[in-house]
Structures are given as structure tokens and as C-alpha cells.
Design an enzyme around this catalytic site. Structure first.
Site, PDB file in Angstrom:
ATOM      1  N   CYS A 121       3.250   5.093  -4.251  1.00 22.55           N
ATOM      2  CA  CYS A 121       2.468   6.086  -4.653  1.00 22.55           C
ATOM      3  C   CYS A 121       2.894   7.593  -5.488  1.00 22.55           C
ATOM      4  O   CYS A 121       3.046   8.157  -5.812  1.00 22.55           O
ATOM      5  CB  CYS A 121       1.259   5.973  -4.167  1.00 22.55           C
ATOM      6  SG  CYS A 121      -0.711   6.416  -5.890  1.00 22.55           S
ATOM      7  N   HIS A 129       1.562   0.220  -5.731  1.00 29.66           N
ATOM      8  CA  HIS A 129       1.538  -0.802  -4.576  1.00 29.66           C
ATOM      9  C   HIS A 129       1.870  -1.498  -3.720  1.00 29.66           C
ATOM     10  O   HIS A 129       1.447  -3.127  -4.055  1.00 29.66           O
ATOM     11  CB  HIS A 129       0.266  -0.296  -3.904  1.00 29.66           C
ATOM     12  CG  HIS A 129      -0.889   1.094  -3.767  1.00 29.66           C
ATOM     13  ND1 HIS A 129      -0.615   1.928  -2.573  1.00 29.66           N
ATOM     14  CD2 HIS A 129      -0.845   2.233  -5.042  1.00 29.66           C
ATOM     15  CE1 HIS A 129      -0.514   3.105  -2.830  1.00 29.66           C
ATOM     16  NE2 HIS A 129      -1.145   3.031  -3.880  1.00 29.66           N
ATOM     17  N   GLU A 156       2.770  -2.653  -1.629  1.00 33.28           N
ATOM     18  CA  GLU A 156       2.581  -3.224   0.364  1.00 33.28           C
ATOM     19  C   GLU A 156       1.018  -4.354   0.270  1.00 33.28           C
ATOM     20  O   GLU A 156       1.057  -4.763   1.160  1.00 33.28           O
ATOM     21  CB  GLU A 156       2.454  -2.212   1.205  1.00 33.28           C
ATOM     22  CG  GLU A 156       1.113  -1.184   0.958  1.00 33.28           C
ATOM     23  CD  GLU A 156       1.372  -0.270  -0.819  1.00 33.28           C
ATOM     24  OE1 GLU A 156       0.178   0.232  -0.673  1.00 33.28           O
ATOM     25  OE2 GLU A 156       2.254  -0.189  -0.568  1.00 33.28           O
TER      26      GLU A 156
END
Length: 234
Positions: free
Chosen positions: A108, A212, A214
Site C-alpha cells: 500500500c 493488502h 496481509e
């Protein structure tokens, strides 16, 4: 074999003057086989050189907007919160990592910082500056679901890692890569033409993604973090 140590750039709460880190980043590094180490926001070049030597790879995390002055623009009214101290630290750290050929993954804000540090520019606000398809670049919770598709370049390292040319991603940003930095190549884009992944040729691992991973479960995110950790091991 010792686990690779991955340095993570921290988030800084200016109101309470404290560093903090989203656990998703830590968990993703741990599950991929690494040891996450949250870094300090030091401004000293000797300290940054020491950190670069200590860590086997670096994860540049999400966070506030990159200061427009760093890519030669005045701050527009729709630019968000900034942290110039973090900008300076990360630019110095990134350039040191590039010089040492340490593996780098940007997420990001991370992809945006990578682009600016190497001579590129950003859209300060996508809705105000980008015309075209109304792609959902700033989704509301939950964040563990994809909201728009990306097209992956066949000859890119991202395609080699994921073994696919299309996928759905989540999206939580209002800024994006504008002019690509000269050393970088685009590895994926969204339907409105914005860069969703960039990479640098002739490096062990230098990849930035706008989404993202994660937050996402599934083989794509797992494979991305594992490829990053394998590069850090070697």
C-alpha cells in the site's frame, strides 16, 4: 538454518507520540517463516546502515500519505495526513536496501514510497485526479475480501510467484503510483489503468503491491510472503 529477520517500518501515532504496528503484518511474516522486527524511526545514516546490515529483508508497511514535496508537487487540499519524519527514514532505508540488494516488499503506502524514493510521482487523490472506471480502491470493512480485479503481466515476477494473470484484491488507498520511477517496471494494473504492482529488474526481490495481502487468506497471499522470505534466506 536461522530464520531470516525482516525489518518492518513502523506506524507512528503523532497525537500520542508512540510507535505501533498492525498484527497482520507480523503474523504474515511469522507464518511465512521469518522473524518480524519493528524498526525505529531513526534519522541517522549510521543507524540506518546498521539496521540494513542487521535485517535480511524489509517490509515497507501501509500508513499516511507520502509528502508531495518529495515528488516535486505542492500539497493539494485532498491530500491526507503526512509524516515527513517517516518519509525521510524510509527513503534512506530503501536506498540502502537497494544498494545492498536486500529483499524488499512494499504494501500500500509501501509501493508508493518505493516509487517516490526512486524518482516517481503519485496521484495525491484518486477520485479527484483519475478519470475512468469507478474501481473500488477504498473499500469499507471487512478487509479480507477482494473488491476489484487486477491484470498481471505474464513476464513479471508476480506472475512467476502466483502462476496466474488475473486475480481479485482488496483495496484501501486513495493515493496511487502516477509516473513510474525509471528503475521500476509495472507488474500488474487495475481496470482503470493504475499500477497495482511494481518491481525492479536484476534484484533478488524488489516488489511493491498496492493491495493488502496481509489481510487476505489463500494461496496467493501465502505464496507472495513465502517468495519474499525465500529471497531473504538466500
Amino acid at each position: 538454518m536461522a530464520k531470516p529477520v525482516i525489518g518492518l517500518t513502523p506506524l507512528y501515532d503523532t497525537e500520542q507520540e508512540r510507535f505501533w504496528m498492525r498484527p497482520n503484518y507480523l503474523r504474515a511474516v511469522e507464518e511465512a517463516g521469518g522473524v518480524p522486527l519493528v524498526l525505529p524511526l531513526t534519522g541517522g545514516e549510521e543507524d540506518i546502515a546498521a539496521l540494513a546490515g542487521l535485517c535480511d529483508g524489509f517490509l515497507f508497511t501501509g500508513g499516511p500519505d507520502v509528502h508531495p514535496s518529495l515528488f516535486g508537487e505542492e500539497t493539494l487540499r485532498f491530500c491526507g495526513a503526512i509524516d515527513l519524519r517517516r518519509d525521510r527514514f524510509e527513503i534512506l532505508l530503501l536506498n540502502r536496501a537497494v544498494k545492498l540488494d536486500k529483499p524488499v516488499l512494499g504494501i500500500c503506502r509501501g509501493i508508493q514510497l518505493m516509487n517516490v524514493a526512486l524518482g516517481g510521482s503519485l496521484y495525491q487523490d484518486i477520485p479527484a485526479q483519475v478519470q475512468g472506471l469507478p474501481v473500488a480502491h477504498c473499500q469499507k470493512p471487512p478487509y479480507d475480501v477482494g473488491v476489484h480485479g487486477i491484470v498481471i503481466e505474464k513476464e513479471s515476477p508476480l506472475c512467476a510467484i502466483l502462476h496466474k494473470t488475473e486475480m481479485m484484491v482488496n483495496s484501501m488507498h486513495h493515493q496511487a503510483v502516477k509516473d513510474l520511477a525509471p528503475p521500476l517496471r509495472c507488474a500488474a494494473h487495475s481496470a482503470d489503468g493504475l499500477a497495482e504492482c511494481v518491481w525492479m529488474p536484476e534484484k533478488r526481490f524488489f516488489l511493491g503491491v498496492q493491495w493488502h495481502p496481509e489481510y487476505l487468506s489463500g494461496p496467493e497471499s501465502e505464496d507472495l510472503f513465502r517468495a519474499f522470505l525465500r529471497a531473504a534466506e538466500g
